[in-house]
Enzyme design. Structure first.
Site, mmCIF file in Angstrom:
data_model
loop_
_atom_site.group_PDB
_atom_site.id
_atom_site.type_symbol
_atom_site.label_atom_id
_atom_site.label_comp_id
_atom_site.label_asym_id
_atom_site.label_seq_id
_atom_site.Cartn_x
_atom_site.Cartn_y
_atom_site.Cartn_z
ATOM 1 N N GLY A 172 11.388 10.007 -21.123
ATOM 2 C CA GLY A 172 11.458 9.948 -19.675
ATOM 3 C C GLY A 172 12.356 11.029 -19.124
ATOM 4 N N PRO A 173 12.343 11.216 -17.812
ATOM 5 C CG PRO A 173 12.111 10.873 -15.530
ATOM 6 C CD PRO A 173 11.526 10.482 -16.847
ATOM 7 N N PRO A 174 15.512 12.933 -17.064
ATOM 8 C CG PRO A 174 16.462 15.049 -17.099
ATOM 9 C CD PRO A 174 15.192 14.338 -16.766
ATOM 10 N N GLY A 175 18.412 10.865 -16.538
ATOM 11 C CA GLY A 175 19.047 9.958 -15.594
ATOM 12 C C GLY A 175 18.384 8.620 -15.414
ATOM 13 C CB VAL A 176 15.205 7.060 -16.331
ATOM 14 C CG1 VAL A 176 14.521 7.946 -15.329
ATOM 15 C CG2 VAL A 176 14.939 7.528 -17.756
ATOM 16 N N GLY A 177 18.360 6.248 -17.743
ATOM 17 C CA GLY A 177 19.079 5.231 -18.501
ATOM 18 C C GLY A 177 18.663 5.091 -19.943
ATOM 19 C CE LYS A 178 15.746 10.157 -21.905
ATOM 20 N NZ LYS A 178 15.991 10.533 -20.516
ATOM 21 C CB THR A 179 22.045 7.572 -23.560
ATOM 22 O OG1 THR A 179 21.332 8.797 -23.759
ATOM 23 C CG2 THR A 179 23.160 7.470 -24.568
ATOM 24 C CB SER A 188 -2.809 18.375 -12.806
ATOM 25 O OG SER A 188 -1.558 18.984 -12.627
ATOM 26 C CE LYS A 236 0.430 15.420 -12.260
ATOM 27 N NZ LYS A 236 -0.912 15.850 -12.680
#
Length: 814
Positions: A376-383, A699, A742
């Site tokens: 996912g994109p940065p800052g979504v809480g993966k870590t 796209s 998108k």
């Protein structure tokens, strides 16, 4: 401190003598239930009583004839036993002493009088009572040769047991020597043999004296055999001790010799320490042999040689690894769900997967650790999600970053032949975790490099394969280490750079960007309390209104995650903290009206979108590794010879899409109402703003085509319509990727209507319901349907084309 009943010792002894002479047993007596002991007649036993009913029964007994029936439970774990939970045969006993202990329990000294069998069992009332039938032994027993032999053998056995170390009081030996009755001798012997409850109860229930003595003799013979073996073991242990003392003496001599030679003795102490550690270590035989081999090498080396440090370092690593240390998983699914929800808002798919793993783990202990990949994109809480998972499971958490790693030895370790060799990051992480089943997070696996030093991604294939990682061999250790209990979690912004074989070993879970509503919830529940605490504030100094948070989200941040949102909230908190430090102690309310003094003028406006229909300008959406973005495609024409110019830092695929759009328009010029002279007398220019940012992918095909046809037909494009899709030369609209990102990007920028390829309809399944409810989706298969919905007025193509499918939430129509 304690209460003792007020009868004197002489009175009690006289009462016992009187009872032994008369032995008048009432037909009904209070019952005392015993857990792990069987009391025989003539046996004096101290008993601790804690149950309320049992204490009431003792009080009743002391207030009458001091007699009580002792029955043993079949299962000592049962707190409130019924009749079927106790043995039928027990012993009537006389209470000799009673002592009340400070903790509420009662201690009694009871002497068994005679066997009794229960006929009825009354549990109601303050104490348990039983109607009993006294079991008398035969008054006269024929002294057969067998009985005489048994008596002698039992007496001799008791004496032999004492000589072999059995703890039998001397007075018991004297009494046994003077007893001629088989039944009494059997009871006396059984009471001193420490029998299991079942065996002791069997002796108690055997009424025939000779048969009872025979059974006791068998048990005594078994006890003697055990004592004999125990004695042999003790002798061998003593011999081993003598041997160890001899070795100690020789070692001391060796130390003295080494001291005379000028060699240090510390290494011998160290070797002994390693050997002691090895004895306690529970590892596979291969590992044990390797450690033993290295200890033997160390013993033969000079203390100051360079190789000694290498071997010592290796042994320290081997003994510091958690070979058998394991944490117990928290298998309470409700509690685990509460922890996950407490730490993170949303991310339902990931939470569901963790709870599924816990459910299966609860049913089966043999399940291997899952290998998950959060994309996912940065800052979504993966870590932070990895830390939350570890807390929910009750496991240790360890994290390593693989971004920029190019050396295979970082994963597998260095061979011990190299100077400064050490294990790889996997083994280092396991040691830091302190258990062999941690949650192991590997960040940024999409940024692993590869060069002449090897490919770390390929080295990770073994680590992340549940069928192989139970015997992972680090080059430094040289022995297998079991990683199958580890729960591996990897994170990445993009899937494409990850090697296909590496990607195949992981279960990919996508974490898309957040909607504005989700960001609001995250800010209120997590970000604001965290930043207030980190900036040494509390609720009495600062308060954020919901409107202020919404304004920060919409006008100061535009991202898929919440990292920039947290920075802006932190910036407001810092400014308030400064005021508090300067002496202002009043509450500062942050509202949508006063947010600008804290953060300055708004940086991003929703009205970046066009607010009027224009010719040749179309709104498109693009996928980026930071989520989704809105982009505009502009087309214009000028006098020329039909040349096509493309600007905006476009990649090869996007340039090909633009060429395909031009070819389609020229091929269907008559159908679209366009004169062929237009292409012969004009040059065309297609531009996508933000030219410094590289753009690529197919796209934007329909977006470019719509702008081009709008320009050529001089028809305005609707400003409130966003679109995505790949176009073919025949005008077909093909599905594209990144639909979720998108759609969320379009929603963030206020778009209410969106054109999607028909085959992308299934991709709306994972999009939050609120987003789908507030947007209208039009599903198309052909560029003609796009033109019909996107252009301000119907073209010829629009009249002949198919009717587009429009979909409100949950339905699509043709």
């Amino acid at each position: 401190m304690a209460n003792i009943d007020d009868k004197s010792d002489d009175q009690i002894d006289g009462l016992i003598e009187e009872q032994n002479q008369k032995l008048h047993i009432p037909a009904k007596l209070p019952v005392l239930l015993l857990r792990d002991i069987v009391v025989f007649p003539y046996m004096i036993a101290p008993l601790f009583v804690g149950r309320e009913k049992s204490k009431n029964g003792i009080d009743q007994s002391l207030s009458t004839n001091r007699m009580i029936l002792l029955l043993t439970q079949k299962d000592m774990e049962i707190e409130d036993p019924k009749r079927e939970d106790v043995y039928e045969m027990g012993t009537v006993a006389l209470i000799m002493r009673m002592l009340k202990l400070p903790d509420g329990r009662v201690r009694i000294l009871a002497q068994g009088l005679i066997r009794a069998k229960i006929e009825s069992f009354e549990e109601d009332g303050p104490y348990i009572t039983a109607k009993l039938q006294v079991v008398h032994e035969p008054e006269k027993v024929d002294k057969t040769l067998e009985a005489e032999a048994l008596i002698r053998n039992v007496r001799n056995g008791i004496e032999k047991a004492t000589s072999l170390g059995k703890n039998i009081p001397p007075e018991v030996l004297i009494i046994a020597t003077n007893i001629d009755e088989p039944g009494r001798l059997a009871d006396l012997t059984a009471s001193n043999l420490e029998l299991k409850v079942e065996e002791a109860q069997e002796i108690l229930e055997t009424v025939d004296p000779v048969l009872r003595l025979k059974k006791v003799h068998e048990l005594l013979t078994r006890e003697l055999e055990l004592l004999d073996v125990q004695s042999k073991i003790s002798s061998e242990a003593k011999g081993e001790m003598d041997k160890l003392q001899k070795q100690y003496y020789l070692r001391q001599q060796m130390k003295a010799i080494q001291k005379e030679l000028g060699e240090g003795t510390d290494i011998q102490e160290e070797i002994k320490g390693y050997q002691d550690k090895l004895k306690k270590l529970r590892v596979a035989e291969e590992v044990r042999e390797e450690i033993d081999k290295q200890i033997a090498r160390l013993a033969q080396m000079h203390p100051e040689s360079a190789e000694t440090a290498v071997v010592r370092n290796y042994l320290d690593w081997m003994f510091s690894l958690p070979w058998n240390k394991i944490t117990i998983d928290n298998l309470d699914l409700v509690k685990a769900k509460e922890i996950l929800d407490e730490d993170h808002y949303g991310l339902d798919k990931v939470k569901e997967r963790i709870l599924e793993y816990l459910g299966v783990r609860k049913l089966s202990k043999k399940i291997k650790g899952p290998i998950l990949c959060f994309v996912g994109p940065p800052g979504v809480g993966k870590t932070s999600l990895g830390k939350s998972i570890a807390r929910a499971l009750g496991r240790n958490f360890i994290r390593i970053s693989l971004g920029g790693v190019r050396d295979e030895a970082e994963i597998r370790g260095h061979r011990r032949t190299y100077v400064g060799a050490m294990p790889g990051r996997i083994v280092q992480g396991i040691r830091r975790a302190g258990s062999n089943n941690p949650v192991f997070m590997m960040d940024e696996v999409d940024k692993i490099g590869a060069d002449f030093r090897g490919d770390p991604s390929s080295a990770l294939l073994e680590v992340l394969d549940p069928e192989q990682n139970n015997s992972f061999r680090d080059h430094y250790l040289g022995v297998p280490y079991d990683l199958s209990k580890v729960m591996f979690i990897t994170t990445a912004n993009l899937l494409d750079p990850i090697q296909p074989a590496f990607r195949d070993r992981m279960e990919v879970l996508e974490l898309p960007g957040y909607t504005e509503e989700e960001k609001l919830e995250i800010a209120v529940k997590h970000l604001i309390p965290k930043q207030i605490a980190e900036n040494a504030l509390d609720g009495k100094f600062i308060d954020f209104s919901e409107g202020s948070v919404k304004k920060i989200i919409s006008l100061y941040t535009r991202e898929a995650g919440v990292r920039n949102l947290e920075r802006e909230i932190a910036s407001v908190c810092r400014k308030v903290a400064r005021k508090v430090a300067e002496g202002r102690k009043t509450l500062t309310r942050v509202t949508s009206q006063n947010i600008e003094p804290f953060l300055g003028p708004a940086r991003i406006f929703k009205d970046q979108l066009l607010h009027k229909n224009q010719v040749g300008v179309t709104t498109g959406v693009a996928w980026t590794e930071a989520g989704g973005e809105i982009l505009f495609v502009e087309a214009t024409k000028m006098q020329g010879k039909g040349n096509l110019s493309l600007t905006g830092s476009l990649g090869e695929v996007m340039k090909e899409s633009a060429q395909a759009a031009l070819s389609y328009t020229r091929a269907h010029a008559r159908e679209l109402g366009i004169s062929n002279r237009l292409f012969q007398q004009n040059d065309f220019h297609i531009h996508i703003p933000e030219g410094a940012i590289p753009k690529d992918g197919p796209s934007a095909g329909v977006t470019i085509a719509t702008s081009f046809i709008s320009l050529c037909t001089d028809t305005k494009v609707r400003w409130d319509m966003a679109m995505t899709g790949e176009i073919t030369l025949r005008g077909n609209v093909l599905p594209v990727g990144g639909i979720k990102e998108k759609v969320l990007a379009a929603q963030r920028m206020g778009v209410k209507r969106m054109i999607l390829p028909l085959h992308n309809k299934k991709d709306l399944f994972d999009i939050p319901k609120k987003v789908i409810k507030n947007m209208e989706f039009i599903y198309v298969e052909d560029i003609k349907e796009v033109l019909k919905n996107a252009l301000e007025k119907k073209t010829k193509a629009g009249k002949k084309g198919k009717r587009a499918r429009r979909a409100r939430p949950g339905r699509a129509k043709r």
